[in-house]
Design a protein around this motif. Structure first.
Motif, short mmCIF file in Angstrom:
data_model
loop_
_atom_site.label_atom_id
_atom_site.label_comp_id
_atom_site.label_asym_id
_atom_site.label_seq_id
_atom_site.Cartn_x
_atom_site.Cartn_y
_atom_site.Cartn_z
N PRO A 1 4.57 -4.57 6.04
CA PRO A 1 3.29 -4.41 5.34
C PRO A 1 2.22 -5.38 5.82
CG PRO A 1 4.97 -5.31 3.88
CD PRO A 1 5.67 -4.86 5.11
N GLY A 2 2.65 -6.56 6.31
CA GLY A 2 1.67 -7.51 6.82
C GLY A 2 0.92 -6.99 8.04
N MET A 3 1.53 -6.03 8.77
CA MET A 3 0.87 -5.45 9.94
C MET A 3 -0.15 -4.38 9.54
SD MET A 3 2.48 -7.10 12.32
CE MET A 3 2.33 -6.28 13.91
N ALA A 4 0.04 -3.79 8.38
CA ALA A 4 -0.82 -2.68 7.97
C ALA A 4 -2.27 -3.13 7.79
CB ALA A 4 -0.29 -2.08 6.67
N LYS A 5 -2.46 -4.32 7.26
CA LYS A 5 -3.82 -4.80 7.00
C LYS A 5 -4.65 -4.85 8.26
CE LYS A 5 -6.34 -8.71 4.99
NZ LYS A 5 -6.23 -10.03 4.34
N ASN A 6 -4.02 -5.27 9.37
CA ASN A 6 -4.75 -5.42 10.63
C ASN A 6 -4.44 -4.32 11.63
OD1 ASN A 6 -5.97 -7.91 9.84
ND2 ASN A 6 -4.02 -8.92 10.19
N TYR A 7 -4.04 -3.18 11.14
CA TYR A 7 -3.76 -2.03 12.01
C TYR A 7 -5.08 -1.56 12.60
CZ TYR A 7 -2.28 2.74 13.21
OH TYR A 7 -2.02 3.91 13.86
N ALA A 8 -5.24 -1.72 13.91
CA ALA A 8 -6.55 -1.60 14.56
C ALA A 8 -7.28 -0.28 14.30
CB ALA A 8 -6.40 -1.85 16.06
N PRO A 9 -6.60 0.89 14.39
CA PRO A 9 -7.34 2.14 14.20
C PRO A 9 -7.92 2.29 12.80
CG PRO A 9 -5.29 2.56 15.34
CD PRO A 9 -5.22 1.16 14.84
N ASN A 10 -7.24 1.74 11.78
CA ASN A 10 -7.70 1.87 10.40
C ASN A 10 -7.35 0.60 9.62
OD1 ASN A 10 -9.05 4.37 9.93
ND2 ASN A 10 -7.10 5.44 10.18
N PRO A 11 -8.05 -0.48 9.84
CA PRO A 11 -7.72 -1.71 9.11
C PRO A 11 -7.99 -1.57 7.61
CG PRO A 11 -9.77 -1.96 10.35
CD PRO A 11 -9.16 -0.66 10.78
N ASN A 12 -7.17 -2.24 6.82
CA ASN A 12 -7.32 -2.29 5.36
C ASN A 12 -7.24 -0.91 4.71
OD1 ASN A 12 -7.82 -5.19 5.25
ND2 ASN A 12 -9.80 -4.71 6.20
N VAL A 13 -6.47 0.00 5.31
CA VAL A 13 -6.29 1.35 4.75
C VAL A 13 -4.89 1.53 4.18
CG1 VAL A 13 -6.16 3.81 5.31
CG2 VAL A 13 -8.06 2.43 6.17
N TYR A 14 -3.87 1.11 4.93
CA TYR A 14 -2.48 1.41 4.58
C TYR A 14 -1.85 0.25 3.81
CZ TYR A 14 -3.38 4.95 8.07
OH TYR A 14 -3.95 5.98 8.78
N ASP A 15 -0.95 0.60 2.89
CA ASP A 15 -0.22 -0.44 2.15
C ASP A 15 1.13 -0.75 2.78
OD1 ASP A 15 1.26 1.79 1.46
OD2 ASP A 15 0.95 1.61 -0.70
N SER A 16 1.51 0.02 3.78
CA SER A 16 2.79 -0.18 4.46
C SER A 16 2.71 0.43 5.84
CB SER A 16 3.94 0.46 3.66
OG SER A 16 3.62 1.80 3.31
N LEU A 17 3.49 -0.12 6.75
CA LEU A 17 3.48 0.36 8.13
C LEU A 17 4.91 0.29 8.67
CD1 LEU A 17 1.71 1.35 10.50
CD2 LEU A 17 1.46 -1.04 11.19
N PHE A 18 5.50 1.45 8.90
CA PHE A 18 6.87 1.52 9.42
C PHE A 18 6.80 1.54 10.95
CE2 PHE A 18 7.29 2.83 5.09
CZ PHE A 18 8.55 2.40 4.71
N ILE A 19 7.40 0.51 11.56
CA ILE A 19 7.30 0.30 13.00
C ILE A 19 8.67 0.48 13.64
CG2 ILE A 19 6.72 -1.39 14.79
CD1 ILE A 19 4.80 -2.69 12.84
N PRO A 20 8.79 1.26 14.72
CA PRO A 20 10.08 1.43 15.39
C PRO A 20 10.67 0.09 15.83
CG PRO A 20 8.51 3.04 16.19
CD PRO A 20 7.74 2.09 15.34
#
Length: 361
Positions: A82-101
């Protein structure tokens, strides 16, 4: 009239508010279009979908912070950062979670169907080899169980083993198959009423003559199952193998999950040229693809999400509890390779690399 754009869908007005109230999102796999799709409530009135490309996605398994997707010839293990979701470049501050391979097993072509976390680790229904399988880095799979009537583990899809039910202790309990064949694709003979439900521990058949069973699931009130050829959602009496019909839907039902008193069931269209299912009782009514919501106390449908274009066949459906705007990365843009995650911190190693959002979002 201008046709609707790809991946257009409609939904009953109560769906966004329902997902908000249940504090969850939904995920479906559609091997037909090569997508894993997440549906999330944007607010009380709007639903949003996020499709991601995967190569023939089938079964999915979710436990704690891990989400596994079975594809054409791989098992892709992702983990929530989830710490990566905040700075996810295409859509920052949009997602509350980010599942990464994080890990990929190259299994080869096993035609994996249901997969589930168990006390044995991840177990998959290995349809091609007619067995239940475990996975590690040394082998394509380890055969840990097969039906008593299957005499050899060969890539012949002898009985079309497809569904797996695991209890809350992680024990392997029940499987479904479309027949009792012991030769290559023998299940296709009489498949519309030749399905079976088996007890894994005793390796015995507890229900037979089932109309294309799929998606056995153990919930707090017993064993549930889908009968695809009739569109029926059923509860099974394990004492005699008989079942009670909870509700009947106008679709080829396959893929089911539950949260609280709500059951989410995936429905698919039947292919117009399908020789296997053209005589199925649900064939003439199976004209929509999407998700039906059933309120369990009444057994009645209470909402839906329906595709208008592009998507016709679904396989799996999962509830994502506690996640209101999740995202999952695939391999196609290689963005997962720019992530660095430690026990204490997370980093995007190369913030200049950006992944393109799909138009269907």
């Amino acid at each position: 009239m201008t046709p609707p754009p790809p991946f257009s869908y409609t939904y009953s007005p109560n769906i966004p508010e329902l997902l908000l109230g249940l504090n969850c999102s939904l995920a479906i796999s559609t091997y037909q279009t090569g997508k894993v799709v997440i549906f999330s409530p944007k607010d009380q009135n709007q639903l949003i979908q996020l499709p991601r490309n995967f190569d023939k996605p089938m079964g999915m398994a979710i436990k704690d912070s891990q989400w596994v997707v079975a594809t054409r010839d791989e098992l892709i293990f992702t983990a929530n950062a989830p710490g990566m979701a905040k700075n996810y470049a295409p859509n920052p501050n949009v997602y509350d979670s980010l599942f990464i391979p994080r890990v990929t097993y190259h299994t080869g072509s096993l035609d994996l169907h249901d997969i589930s976390y168990t006390k044995e680790g991840l177990v998959g229904v290995n349809t091609m080899f007619s067995c239940l399988s475990k996975f590690d880095a040394n082998l394509s799979f380890e055969n840990i169980w097969q039906p008593h009537f299957v005499t050899d583990s060969k890539p012949e899809d002898r009985c079309h083993l497809n569904g797996l039910a695991v209890d809350d202790q992680g024990e392997l309990k029940y499987v479904t198959a479309l027949g009792q064949g012991d030769s290559a694709r023998e299940w296709k003979e009489g498949m519309l009423n030749g399905g079976i439900l088996m007890d894994v521990e005793s390796n015995s058949i507890i229900g037979d003559k089932l109309p294309v069973p799929h998606s056995p699931r153990i919930y707090k009130d017993g064993l549930w199952m889908l009968l695809s050829a009739t569109g029926e959602v059923v509860k099974v009496n394990l004492n005699d193998g008989k079942y009670d019909v909870v509700t009947k839907l106008n679709g080829f039902v396959r893929g089911m999950d539950r949260i609280g008193d709500y059951l989410f069931v995936a429905t698919s269209k039947l292919r117009p040229n399908s020789s296997l299912f053209k005589e199925a009782p649900v064939a003439q009514k199976s004209v929509v693809c999407g998700i039906s919501v059933i309120y369990i106390p009444t057994g009645q449908p209470c909402g839906h999400i329906l595709y208008q274009t592009s998507v016709e066949e679904l396989f799996d459906l999962k509830v994502l509890p506690g996640l209101m705007r999740p995202n999952i990365l695939n391999h196609s843009k290689q963005m997962h390779k720019t992530s660095v995650i430690t026990e204490k911190e997370v980093f995007w190693a190369n913030p200049e690399v950006k992944e393109q959002e799909t138009p269907a979002q």
